[in-house]
Design a protein around this motif. Structure first.
Motif, PDB file in Angstrom:
ATOM      1  N   ARG A 113       0.808  -1.216   0.000  1.00 45.09           N
ATOM      2  CA  ARG A 113       0.000   0.000   0.000  1.00 45.09           C
ATOM      3  C   ARG A 113       0.842   1.269   0.000  1.00 45.09           C
ATOM      4  O   ARG A 113       0.357   2.340  -0.340  1.00 45.09           O
ATOM      5  N   MET A 114       2.115   1.152   0.385  1.00 43.46           N
ATOM      6  CA  MET A 114       2.938   2.375   0.386  1.00 43.46           C
ATOM      7  C   MET A 114       3.476   2.710  -1.008  1.00 43.46           C
ATOM      8  O   MET A 114       4.033   3.781  -1.241  1.00 43.46           O
ATOM      9  N   GLY A 115       3.311   1.791  -1.961  1.00 47.17           N
ATOM     10  CA  GLY A 115       3.790   2.057  -3.313  1.00 47.17           C
ATOM     11  C   GLY A 115       5.264   1.706  -3.486  1.00 47.17           C
ATOM     12  O   GLY A 115       5.914   1.244  -2.534  1.00 47.17           O
ATOM     13  N   PHE A 116       5.775   1.929  -4.678  1.00 49.42           N
ATOM     14  CA  PHE A 116       7.138   1.523  -5.001  1.00 49.42           C
ATOM     15  C   PHE A 116       8.067   2.726  -5.034  1.00 49.42           C
ATOM     16  O   PHE A 116       7.741   3.748  -5.625  1.00 49.42           O
ATOM     17  N   LYS A 117       9.217   2.614  -4.373  1.00 52.43           N
ATOM     18  CA  LYS A 117      10.203   3.694  -4.438  1.00 52.43           C
ATOM     19  C   LYS A 117      11.346   3.319  -5.372  1.00 52.43           C
ATOM     20  O   LYS A 117      11.556   3.953  -6.385  1.00 52.43           O
ATOM     21  N   ARG A 118      12.095   2.274  -5.025  1.00 52.30           N
ATOM     22  CA  ARG A 118      13.181   1.860  -5.926  1.00 52.30           C
ATOM     23  C   ARG A 118      13.719   0.478  -5.528  1.00 52.30           C
ATOM     24  O   ARG A 118      13.431  -0.032  -4.453  1.00 52.30           O
ATOM     25  N   ASN A 119      14.519  -0.085  -6.447  1.00 47.52           N
ATOM     26  CA  ASN A 119      15.210  -1.335  -6.155  1.00 47.52           C
ATOM     27  C   ASN A 119      16.361  -1.086  -5.187  1.00 47.52           C
ATOM     28  O   ASN A 119      16.957  -0.003  -5.201  1.00 47.52           O
ATOM     29  N   LEU A 120      16.704  -2.083  -4.404  1.00 44.92           N
ATOM     30  CA  LEU A 120      17.877  -1.975  -3.539  1.00 44.92           C
ATOM     31  C   LEU A 120      19.127  -2.404  -4.306  1.00 44.92           C
ATOM     32  O   LEU A 120      19.081  -3.289  -5.158  1.00 44.92           O
ATOM     33  N   GLU A 121      20.239  -1.759  -3.989  1.00 43.74           N
ATOM     34  CA  GLU A 121      21.534  -2.155  -4.535  1.00 43.74           C
ATOM     35  C   GLU A 121      22.007  -3.422  -3.816  1.00 43.74           C
ATOM     36  O   GLU A 121      21.524  -3.742  -2.728  1.00 43.74           O
ATOM     37  N   ILE A 122      23.000  -4.067  -4.397  1.00 41.55           N
ATOM     38  CA  ILE A 122      23.546  -5.297  -3.798  1.00 41.55           C
ATOM     39  C   ILE A 122      23.991  -5.043  -2.360  1.00 41.55           C
ATOM     40  O   ILE A 122      23.642  -5.772  -1.441  1.00 41.55           O
ATOM     41  N   TRP A 123      24.738  -3.953  -2.182  1.00 40.95           N
ATOM     42  CA  TRP A 123      25.247  -3.661  -0.839  1.00 40.95           C
ATOM     43  C   TRP A 123      24.104  -3.405   0.143  1.00 40.95           C
ATOM     44  O   TRP A 123      24.166  -3.792   1.313  1.00 40.95           O
ATOM     45  N   GLU A 124      23.039  -2.762  -0.339  1.00 40.61           N
ATOM     46  CA  GLU A 124      21.913  -2.439   0.546  1.00 40.61           C
ATOM     47  C   GLU A 124      21.163  -3.701   0.996  1.00 40.61           C
ATOM     48  O   GLU A 124      20.524  -3.710   2.044  1.00 40.61           O
ATOM     49  N   ILE A 125      21.263  -4.741   0.197  1.00 37.81           N
ATOM     50  CA  ILE A 125      20.682  -6.025   0.613  1.00 37.81           C
ATOM     51  C   ILE A 125      21.615  -6.680   1.643  1.00 37.81           C
ATOM     52  O   ILE A 125      21.188  -7.121   2.710  1.00 37.81           O
ATOM     53  N   LEU A 126      22.915  -6.680   1.319  1.00 36.56           N
ATOM     54  CA  LEU A 126      23.888  -7.316   2.212  1.00 36.56           C
ATOM     55  C   LEU A 126      23.963  -6.645   3.578  1.00 36.56           C
ATOM     56  O   LEU A 126      24.161  -7.289   4.603  1.00 36.56           O
ATOM     57  N   GLU A 127      23.784  -5.332   3.559  1.00 38.71           N
ATOM     58  CA  GLU A 127      23.898  -4.538   4.777  1.00 38.71           C
ATOM     59  C   GLU A 127      22.851  -4.978   5.821  1.00 38.71           C
ATOM     60  O   GLU A 127      23.117  -5.002   7.019  1.00 38.71           O
ATOM     61  N   GLN A 128      21.674  -5.369   5.366  1.00 36.65           N
ATOM     62  CA  GLN A 128      20.623  -5.828   6.287  1.00 36.65           C
ATOM     63  C   GLN A 128      21.079  -7.097   7.012  1.00 36.65           C
ATOM     64  O   GLN A 128      20.831  -7.290   8.197  1.00 36.65           O
ATOM     65  N   ILE A 129      21.759  -7.944   6.249  1.00 33.42           N
ATOM     66  CA  ILE A 129      22.211  -9.209   6.814  1.00 33.42           C
ATOM     67  C   ILE A 129      23.398  -8.970   7.747  1.00 33.42           C
ATOM     68  O   ILE A 129      23.455  -9.504   8.855  1.00 33.42           O
ATOM     69  N   LEU A 130      24.319  -8.109   7.295  1.00 33.88           N
ATOM     70  CA  LEU A 130      25.482  -7.803   8.134  1.00 33.88           C
ATOM     71  C   LEU A 130      25.075  -7.158   9.448  1.00 33.88           C
ATOM     72  O   LEU A 130      25.655  -7.426  10.496  1.00 33.88           O
ATOM     73  N   PHE A 131      24.052  -6.314   9.371  1.00 33.16           N
ATOM     74  CA  PHE A 131      23.601  -5.655  10.592  1.00 33.16           C
ATOM     75  C   PHE A 131      23.270  -6.692  11.661  1.00 33.16           C
ATOM     76  O   PHE A 131      23.722  -6.591  12.810  1.00 33.16           O
ATOM     77  N   PHE A 132      22.486  -7.701  11.273  1.00 30.27           N
ATOM     78  CA  PHE A 132      22.079  -8.710  12.259  1.00 30.27           C
ATOM     79  C   PHE A 132      23.193  -9.706  12.578  1.00 30.27           C
ATOM     80  O   PHE A 132      23.246 -10.239  13.685  1.00 30.27           O
ATOM     81  N   ALA A 133      24.073  -9.940  11.631  1.00 29.56           N
ATOM     82  CA  ALA A 133      25.202 -10.822  11.914  1.00 29.56           C
ATOM     83  C   ALA A 133      26.081 -10.183  12.998  1.00 29.56           C
ATOM     84  O   ALA A 133      26.525 -10.848  13.944  1.00 29.56           O
ATOM     85  N   ARG A 134      26.302  -8.858  12.889  1.00 31.65           N
ATOM     86  CA  ARG A 134      27.087  -8.146  13.909  1.00 31.65           C
ATOM     87  C   ARG A 134      26.349  -8.155  15.246  1.00 31.65           C
ATOM     88  O   ARG A 134      26.953  -8.326  16.300  1.00 31.65           O
ATOM     89  N   TYR A 135      25.055  -7.964  15.177  1.00 30.79           N
ATOM     90  CA  TYR A 135      24.209  -7.938  16.377  1.00 30.79           C
ATOM     91  C   TYR A 135      24.293  -9.273  17.121  1.00 30.79           C
ATOM     92  O   TYR A 135      24.480  -9.323  18.336  1.00 30.79           O
TER      93      TYR A 135
END
Ligand code: SAH
Length: 331
Positions: A113-135
């Motif tokens: 419902r919020m609509g589409f803004k843009r695709n994520l870059e490769i790093w922006e996908i990896l960063e989500q995973i790294l965030f929790f891996a560090r956590y």
């Protein structure tokens, strides 16, 4: 910033430097390049300047502490959400986003419902995973599963999602087994066809949510381009080629798709080897009500009595709006 830049930056260096840098990032789980003590100072400095890896995020923890949501600020000011679900067994699953917003516009979904803004870059996908891996590193734990069930339609950002998955899977990268990685799609047929040709044993999940095209079109506009029969044809081809199980997600919406008749119609579609159904309790986001637990139970029984394999998704993090389909930034 794109992940390819790290290769570019180190291209004049001996090859092992890149490997060292990647290992520090994905396995050493460094918070900034200064911590990559195996690398010469000048390289660390250059990397810190050109390819910073600090992650700027806000986190929310559920009361039971089993769900942690993060809202990561991207370079252009947009934000993206990812969720860590700590299961009672030893699994730590993270649900990642592939896009900011989503073009699929499913009526029950907050992101849609919020609509589409843009695709994520490769790093922006990896960063989500790294965030929790560090956590998780701080409590001596690891990510065990990654599911692309956050914001966005992964097959509408195929190349970046797949490149991120390959880095996740790579033994010099994150080294997470492909079988622990899942992609969920509304049924973008071109994506299913591409996936069957990847040499990667990742899991495929289809958001089916209705057994007939009329009901499905009402809740999922994408059904016009990707109607049920087209999706199932692509899935059958995928199974023939890969011999892998496919999960069909079915969201239980009160009075919309949860009757005995719907269950019986679903049996007709699902009676095939390697198909299985995953029933999902709806996290209300406005216009629909969740089916009562008794209805879900009955629905499940009808399917099971017909010999269909049915699983039920564990519920997580409602109190922090950290559950599936609730990921939508409120700004
Ligand atoms: N676009 C992809 C992946 C993102 S959504 C897809 O549609 O599969 C991941 C899953 O969460 C989908 O099955 C989606 O239908 C489901 N979902 C969306 N909103 C939800 C909600 N409010 N409660 C529970 N599940 C939801």
């Amino acid at each position: 910033m794109d992940f390819k830049e790290i290769r570019e930056l180190l291209k004049d260096q001996p090859k092992y430097r890149l490997e060292q840098a990647e290992k520090s990032l994905f396995q050493g789980l460094i918070n900034n390049w200064q911590e990559a003590i195996g690398l010469p100072l000048n390289i660390r400095k250059k990397l810190d300047e050109e390819f910073p890896i600090e992650i700027s995020a806000e986190t929310f923890v559920s009361k039971d502490k089993n769900t942690i949501k993060t809202l990561i600020a991207l370079e252009d000011g947009l934000k993206v959400e990812a969720v860590l679900m700590r299961h009672e067994d030893t699994r730590n699953t993270i649900c990642v986003s592939s896009q900011v917003g989503c073009p699929m516009a499913c009526s029950f979904c907050a992101t849609g419902r919020m609509g589409f803004k843009r695709n994520l870059e490769i790093w922006e996908i990896l960063e989500q995973i790294l965030f929790f891996a560090r956590y998780l590193k701080k409590v001596n734990e690891k990510i065990t599963n990654v599911v692309f069930m956050g914001m966005g339609e992964p097959f509408m950002n195929y190349k970046n999602v797949m490149t991120a998955i390959k880095i996740l899977n790579d033994k010099n990268g994150f080294n997470l087994g492909a079988r622990h990685i899942s992609i969920s799609t509304v049924g973008v047929v071109e994506g299913i066809e591409r996936l069957e040709n990847e040499e990667l044993q990742i899991n495929l999940a289809i958001s089916l949510h209705a057994p007939d095209n009329k009901t499905r079109s009402e809740i999922m506009p994408a059904n016009k381009n990707y109607p049920i029969e087209k999706i199932l044809k692509a899935v059958d081809k995928y199974i023939k080629k890969t011999n892998r199980r496919v999960m069909f997600e079915y969201l239980m919406l009160k009075g919309v798709n949860d009757s005995d008749e719907h269950a019986k119609e679903l049996i007709g579609l699902m009676k095939k080897p390697l198909y299985f159904v995953n029933l999902i309790a709806y996290n209300p986001t406005g216009i629909y009500d969740p089916s009562p637990a008794s209805r879900i139970k009955k629905f499940k029984e009808i399917l099971e009595n017909a010999g269909i394999t049915v699983t039920q998704r564990q519920e997580f993090g409602q109190d922090i709006e950290g559950a599936c389909g609730q990921l939508a930034t409120k700004n």
